[in-house]
Design a protein around this motif. Structure first.
Motif, PDB file in Angstrom:
ATOM      1  N   GLU A   1       3.862  -9.549   9.547  1.00 14.51           N
ATOM      2  CA  GLU A   1       5.314  -9.427   9.615  1.00 14.51           C
ATOM      3  C   GLU A   1       5.851  -8.207   8.879  1.00 14.51           C
ATOM      4  OE1 GLU A   1       7.570 -12.951   8.851  1.00 14.51           O
ATOM      5  OE2 GLU A   1       6.096 -14.253   9.837  1.00 14.51           O
ATOM      6  N   VAL A   2       5.227  -7.824   7.777  1.00 14.16           N
ATOM      7  CA  VAL A   2       5.781  -6.679   7.037  1.00 14.16           C
ATOM      8  C   VAL A   2       5.552  -5.364   7.777  1.00 14.16           C
ATOM      9  CG1 VAL A   2       5.591  -7.801   4.785  1.00 14.16           C
ATOM     10  CG2 VAL A   2       3.697  -6.366   5.609  1.00 14.16           C
ATOM     11  N   ARG A   3       4.651  -5.355   8.755  1.00 15.81           N
ATOM     12  CA  ARG A   3       4.446  -4.125   9.527  1.00 15.81           C
ATOM     13  C   ARG A   3       5.732  -3.716  10.234  1.00 15.81           C
ATOM     14  NH1 ARG A   3      -1.117  -5.983  11.441  1.00 15.81           N
ATOM     15  NH2 ARG A   3      -2.568  -4.866  10.082  1.00 15.81           N
ATOM     16  N   SER A   4       6.528  -4.724  10.652  1.00 14.37           N
ATOM     17  CA  SER A   4       7.791  -4.409  11.330  1.00 14.37           C
ATOM     18  C   SER A   4       8.783  -3.726  10.401  1.00 14.37           C
ATOM     19  CB  SER A   4       8.412  -5.689  11.901  1.00 14.37           C
ATOM     20  OG  SER A   4       8.780  -6.575  10.848  1.00 14.37           O
ATOM     21  N   LEU A   5       8.514  -3.814   9.088  1.00 17.81           N
ATOM     22  CA  LEU A   5       9.366  -3.138   8.107  1.00 17.81           C
ATOM     23  C   LEU A   5       8.887  -1.714   7.839  1.00 17.81           C
ATOM     24  CD1 LEU A   5       9.682  -6.050   5.497  1.00 17.81           C
ATOM     25  CD2 LEU A   5      11.309  -5.424   7.292  1.00 17.81           C
ATOM     26  N   GLY A   6       7.761  -1.347   8.448  1.00 17.49           N
ATOM     27  CA  GLY A   6       7.218  -0.004   8.233  1.00 17.49           C
ATOM     28  C   GLY A   6       6.346   0.110   7.002  1.00 17.49           C
ATOM     29  N   ILE A   7       5.829  -1.000   6.524  1.00 16.05           N
ATOM     30  CA  ILE A   7       4.946  -0.977   5.349  1.00 16.05           C
ATOM     31  C   ILE A   7       3.703  -1.804   5.644  1.00 16.05           C
ATOM     32  CG2 ILE A   7       6.726  -0.589   3.605  1.00 16.05           C
ATOM     33  CD1 ILE A   7       6.815  -3.560   3.104  1.00 16.05           C
ATOM     34  N   GLU A   8       2.683  -1.580   4.828  1.00 15.09           N
ATOM     35  CA  GLU A   8       1.439  -2.342   4.915  1.00 15.09           C
ATOM     36  C   GLU A   8       1.177  -2.969   3.540  1.00 15.09           C
ATOM     37  OE1 GLU A   8      -0.534  -2.819   7.508  1.00 15.09           O
ATOM     38  OE2 GLU A   8      -0.663  -1.014   8.760  1.00 15.09           O
ATOM     39  N   ILE A   9       0.584  -4.149   3.569  1.00 15.89           N
ATOM     40  CA  ILE A   9       0.152  -4.748   2.310  1.00 15.89           C
ATOM     41  C   ILE A   9      -1.358  -4.898   2.315  1.00 15.89           C
ATOM     42  CG2 ILE A   9       2.310  -6.050   2.041  1.00 15.89           C
ATOM     43  CD1 ILE A   9       0.429  -8.577   2.679  1.00 15.89           C
ATOM     44  N   ARG A  10      -1.912  -5.082   1.126  1.00 17.98           N
ATOM     45  CA  ARG A  10      -3.286  -5.548   0.961  1.00 17.98           C
ATOM     46  C   ARG A  10      -3.196  -6.914   0.309  1.00 17.98           C
ATOM     47  NH1 ARG A  10      -2.955  -1.312  -2.823  1.00 17.98           N
ATOM     48  NH2 ARG A  10      -4.273  -0.012  -1.503  1.00 17.98           N
TER      49      ARG A  10
ATOM     50  N   ASP B   1       4.515  -4.449  -7.079  1.00 18.24           N
ATOM     51  CA  ASP B   1       4.980  -4.373  -5.697  1.00 18.24           C
ATOM     52  C   ASP B   1       4.432  -5.510  -4.837  1.00 18.24           C
ATOM     53  OD1 ASP B   1       6.307  -2.020  -6.319  1.00 18.24           O
ATOM     54  OD2 ASP B   1       4.506  -0.825  -5.943  1.00 18.24           O
ATOM     55  N   GLY B   2       4.043  -6.606  -5.460  1.00 12.89           N
ATOM     56  CA  GLY B   2       3.531  -7.735  -4.706  1.00 12.89           C
ATOM     57  C   GLY B   2       3.836  -9.034  -5.410  1.00 12.89           C
ATOM     58  N   VAL B   3       3.093 -10.077  -5.051  1.00 12.89           N
ATOM     59  CA  VAL B   3       3.301 -11.384  -5.657  1.00 12.89           C
ATOM     60  C   VAL B   3       1.961 -12.025  -5.981  1.00 12.89           C
ATOM     61  CG1 VAL B   3       5.480 -11.801  -4.450  1.00 12.89           C
ATOM     62  CG2 VAL B   3       3.328 -12.617  -3.449  1.00 12.89           C
ATOM     63  N   LEU B   4       2.020 -12.980  -6.892  1.00 11.15           N
ATOM     64  CA  LEU B   4       0.918 -13.905  -7.148  1.00 11.15           C
ATOM     65  C   LEU B   4       1.414 -15.271  -6.724  1.00 11.15           C
ATOM     66  CD1 LEU B   4      -1.649 -15.142  -8.369  1.00 11.15           C
ATOM     67  CD2 LEU B   4      -0.549 -14.985 -10.618  1.00 11.15           C
TER      68      LEU B   4
ATOM     69  N   VAL C   1       0.851  -1.193   0.000  1.00  7.61           N
ATOM     70  CA  VAL C   1       0.000   0.000   0.000  1.00  7.61           C
ATOM     71  C   VAL C   1       0.887   1.244   0.000  1.00  7.61           C
ATOM     72  CG1 VAL C   1      -1.763   1.281   1.266  1.00  7.61           C
ATOM     73  CG2 VAL C   1      -1.810  -1.234   1.239  1.00  7.61           C
ATOM     74  N   GLY C   2       0.589   2.167  -0.914  1.00  7.23           N
ATOM     75  CA  GLY C   2       1.330   3.435  -0.956  1.00  7.23           C
ATOM     76  C   GLY C   2       2.788   3.273  -1.323  1.00  7.23           C
ATOM     77  N   SER C   3       3.101   2.325  -2.194  1.00  8.66           N
ATOM     78  CA  SER C   3       4.504   2.049  -2.504  1.00  8.66           C
ATOM     79  C   SER C   3       5.184   3.220  -3.209  1.00  8.66           C
ATOM     80  CB  SER C   3       4.600   0.797  -3.375  1.00  8.66           C
ATOM     81  OG  SER C   3       3.865   0.958  -4.578  1.00  8.66           O
ATOM     82  N   THR C   4       4.457   3.916  -4.053  1.00  3.47           N
ATOM     83  CA  THR C   4       5.075   5.030  -4.789  1.00  3.47           C
ATOM     84  C   THR C   4       5.522   6.129  -3.831  1.00  3.47           C
ATOM     85  OG1 THR C   4       3.680   4.555  -6.716  1.00  3.47           O
ATOM     86  CG2 THR C   4       4.732   6.721  -6.616  1.00  3.47           C
TER      87      THR C   4
END
Length: 442
Positions: free
Chosen positions: A359-368, A337-340, A295-298
């Motif tokens: 787990e990715v929250r600890s990296l400071g990012i969020e995914i959908r 910015d993701g995977v299939l 989310v918000g990668s750009t």
């Protein structure tokens, strides 16, 4: 890539034909009442079915004189001249002997050829065929209505789903692309005047007395609900050809290459000609697809700069791959910015998505993330099918940190202790109908 169109000489007439496939058996396709051997290849389902024949046979198919790519003639041929055309194609293709596959009106032609030239006929397959024209259009009124369709709307593709009383493949009645293809097939198969004359000649077909004289191995295949040629036509053929094998399959479509059991028809033909069926290749399996996206990668990349973003991106992918290994997922490919990924169980797919999101929250990012379970077309390095499109659309609805699933996934994981919140019915772009969407509660 479609085969090269060649020409055989039948008297003074040029007969268009194509050769494809490299199997050990020669197979000649006797055409429908109109045909165009080049337009066939423009529809992917037709092309796929033809290539299936070519996987076990060397196939020749042709356009009768007056139709398709063959010479136009002042008078359209009867069955005897059509036999001349078939024999000319066999000679040009260096086929001293061949199995004959006749569909619809072509079945009558193939049966007559097999009875007349048994020394050149290895076997006979009659699909959706008839001995008497009444199996097609049983009354004068039915014939008049179809002739009216030819006169008023030939080239529109309406015959696929009910032009006059000819209903060739009604399962695709709501498919605009199929109707467009059928319209082109009609226009390039024969002119309205030629199609009318062919139908009038076809209305005189009756090979009932020929059937008992056929002495070669014969397979008759018909769909029970065939809306163009009544199934009784196929049953009659099988009952009156000595030793004929009869296979009746469910379905409402007339051409063999459309409908749910198109592959089964090809399998049946292969088994009849070779004694075996091709092994089942697991290219279509039930699988759960997972899409993820940062989310918000750009904005994040702009804030961090290229080098730091690259490092973060690598850490994100490492997290995903670690969890895919943990939950027996298979990474198909990266998607921006993701995977299939795919899973052989929906519960594992859901738990994997939740673990990645945490787990990715600890990296400071969020995914959908989004998941759907359905039939997928598998290849060595990709996965396709409508299930993949649905999974992508479900993922696109998710917010930061959310894992959304289709109702299919929710129903399949009943009893797994996973909990969901109902997000209501949604329209998914490019996917028919509405789909209930659920959010995983963690």
């Amino acid at each position: 890539m479609q085969p090269v169109t060649r020409y055989a000489k039948s008297g003074d007439i040029h007969i268009a034909y194509q050769l494809f496939g490299d199997g050990p058996i020669n197979l000649v396709l006797a055409p429908y009442f109109v045909s165009n051997i080049e337009v066939y290849w423009e529809h992917p389902e037709v092309a796929r079915w033809l290539l299936r024949l070519g996987s076990f046979a060397r196939v020749a198919m042709f356009d009768k004189r007056g139709t398709g790519m063959s010479d136009r003639v002042p008078e359209l041929p009867g069955l005897d001249q059509r036999m001349d055309d078939l024999r000319a194609v066999m000679d040009a293709a260096n086929m001293e002997h061949a199995a004959l596959l006749g569909a619809s009106e072509g079945a009558s032609l193939a049966a007559l050829f097999a009875a007349t030239y048994p020394a050149r006929s290895r076997a006979l397959i009659l699909y959706g065929g008839f001995a008497q024209f009444s199996s097609w259009l049983p009354t004068d009124k039915d014939l008049s209505e179809f002739l009216a369709y030819i006169d008023q709307a030939w080239g529109s593709g309406g015959s696929m789903a009910g032009g006059g009383e000819a209903v060739f493949f009604p399962s695709l009645a709501n498919d605009p692309a199929a109707q467009q293809w059928m319209g082109r097939f009609e226009r390039l198969g024969a002119s309205p005047a030629a199609a009318t004359e062919l139908m009038r000649m076809n209305s005189q077909i009756d090979i009932s007395n020929v059937l008992p004289t056929i002495r070669i191995p014969t397979l008759v295949v018909h769909r029970t609900g065939d809306r163009a040629i009544n199934v009784e036509g196929g049953r009659y053929l099988a009952e009156h050809i000595s030793g004929a094998r009869y296979v009746e399959l469910p379905g409402i479509d007339h051409p063999p290459f459309f409908g749910d059991n198109a592959d089964l028809i090809a399998d049946t033909i292969e088994e009849f000609l070779t004694g075996v069926r091709a092994p089942v290749i697991a290219d279509r399996v039930l699988a759960t697809v997972l899409f993820t996206d940062i989310v918000g990668s750009t904005e994040k990349a702009a804030a961090l700069g290229d080098r730091r973003w690259h490092d973060l991106f690598d850490a994100h992918h490492a997290t995903i791959r670690r969890n895919l290994d943990r939950f027996r997922g298979h990474e198909v490919k990266t998607t921006g910015d993701g995977v299939l990924a795919t899973f052989d169980g929906p519960a594992r797919g859901v738990r994997c998505a939740c673990a990645i999101a945490e787990e990715v929250r600890s990296l400071g990012i969020e995914i959908r993330a989004g998941l759907h379970t359905g039939e997928c077309e598998m290849s060595d390095d990709d996965v396709g099918g409508i299930a993949v499109h649905i999974g992508a659309r479900v993922a696109a609805l998710a917010g930061a940190g959310e894992v959304l699933v289709s109702s299919t996934v929710k129903e399949l994981v009943a009893g797994s202790a996973l909990r969901f919140g109902d997000r209501g019915a949604r329209s998914l772009k490019g996917v028919p109908g509405e789909w209930r969407i659920f959010a995983v509660e963690r």
